[in-house]
Enzyme design. Structure first.
Site, PDB file in Angstrom:
ATOM      1  N   CYS A  77       0.785  -1.132   0.245  1.00 34.15           N
ATOM      2  CA  CYS A  77       0.157   0.025   0.058  1.00 34.15           C
ATOM      3  C   CYS A  77       0.781   1.210   0.081  1.00 34.15           C
ATOM      4  CB  CYS A  77      -1.118  -0.100   1.055  1.00 34.15           C
ATOM      5  SG  CYS A  77      -2.650   0.993   0.840  1.00 34.15           S
ATOM      6  N   HIS A 169      -3.351  -4.743   1.827  1.00 34.27           N
ATOM      7  CA  HIS A 169      -2.793  -5.154   3.092  1.00 34.27           C
ATOM      8  C   HIS A 169      -2.865  -6.705   3.725  1.00 34.27           C
ATOM      9  CE1 HIS A 169      -2.331  -1.069   4.949  1.00 34.27           C
ATOM     10  NE2 HIS A 169      -3.216  -0.662   3.803  1.00 34.27           N
ATOM     11  N   GLU A 171      -1.074  -8.170   5.471  1.00 29.48           N
ATOM     12  CA  GLU A 171      -0.614  -8.177   7.135  1.00 29.48           C
ATOM     13  C   GLU A 171      -1.922  -8.076   7.836  1.00 29.48           C
ATOM     14  OE1 GLU A 171      -0.529  -5.821   5.404  1.00 29.48           O
ATOM     15  OE2 GLU A 171      -0.631  -3.651   6.439  1.00 29.48           O
TER      16      GLU A 171
HETATM   17  N1  GLN Z   1      -3.572   6.575   0.880  1.00 31.33           N
HETATM   18  C1  GLN Z   1      -2.405   6.187   1.438  1.00 31.33           C
HETATM   19  C2  GLN Z   1      -1.199   6.879   1.076  1.00 31.33           C
HETATM   20  O1  GLN Z   1      -1.293   7.664  -0.138  1.00 31.33           O
HETATM   21  C3  GLN Z   1      -2.096   4.806   1.493  1.00 31.33           C
HETATM   22  C4  GLN Z   1      -3.309   4.053   2.400  1.00 31.33           C
HETATM   23  C5  GLN Z   1      -2.492   2.656   2.872  1.00 31.33           C
HETATM   24  O2  GLN Z   1      -1.429   2.537   3.189  1.00 31.33           O
HETATM   25  N2  GLN Z   1      -3.440   1.996   3.612  1.00 31.33           N
HETATM   26  O3  GLN Z   1       0.023   6.842   1.362  1.00 31.33           O
END
Ligand code: GLN
Length: 189
Positions: A77, A169, A171
């Site tokens: 992410c 995610h 995890e």
């Molecule tokens: N929207 C977040 C960002 O721009 C990422 C979201 C996440 O890691 N769950 O960093």
């Protein structure tokens, strides 16, 4: 095997738990010296602007870039955003190592968080993928393998040599198959 988890902000404890469950030793990375003797590194989800800002303050950008240039590194992410070489107009510190083009917060407000059963290359059964204000990979360059997509070119898992990135995610579920996949990668490196 000793795996570092970048522990500046975000879901690093959950990654550590998964890794320990698979028998790996873990190290919370907050300072450049913490990268010594690591076999691999995970950059967790969270808020990429915050992670970038703290990484700059702690003098971690260059050491992280150097580490991830040659050693197995997995971004989830926000970690995916951090690894990408192109994140569009957003100006924030990134490592810029992976030949992927990423759109942050690609799902907008309506469905900014959702879960889905995702088929992933290399895994027998679909993976329960949790997306939280997730990024999307909008394009990949030669050398990048697409491991999963939501259809219509909406790419959510990619691999490029020693680098791995997922928009969701892994995890946050009880499913450790992707962590096992990463540890295998580390083992082979
Ligand atoms: N929207 C977040 C960002 O721009 C990422 C979201 C996440 O890691 N769950 O960093």
């Amino acid at each position: 095997m000793k795996i570092g988890v970048l522990a500046l902000q975000g879901a690093f404890i959950e990654h550590e738990k998964m890794l320990k469950g698979l028998g790996a030793e873990t190290m919370q990375v907050r300072l450049p010296g913490h990268l010594n003797d690591l076999d691999g590194l995970i950059i967790p989800g969270g808020e990429s602007t915050t992670i970038g800002k703290i990484a700059v303050e702690y003098g971690l950008i260059e050491p992280l870039r150097e580490f991830a240039a040659t050693r197995p590194t997995w971004g989830t992410c926000a970690g995916m955003i951090f690894l990408a070489k192109d994140i569009g107009v957003d100006r924030q510190p990134i490592l810029g190592l992976m030949d992927i083009h990423v759109n942050r917060n690609a799902f907008g407000r309506q469905i900014d968080s959702f879960e889905t059963e995702l088929p992933i290359k290399g895994l027998d059964e679909p993976f329960h993928a949790v997306f939280i204000r997730a990024p999307l990979v909008t394009a990949v360059e030669p050398g990048v393998e697409v491991l999963a997509s939501l259809g219509e070119g909406r790419i959510v898992a990619v691999e490029q040599g020693h680098l791995l990135a997922t928009a969701f995610h892994p995890e946050l579920t009880g499913d450790s198959r992707l962590h096992a996949y990463f540890l295998n990668k580390v083992n082979r490196a």
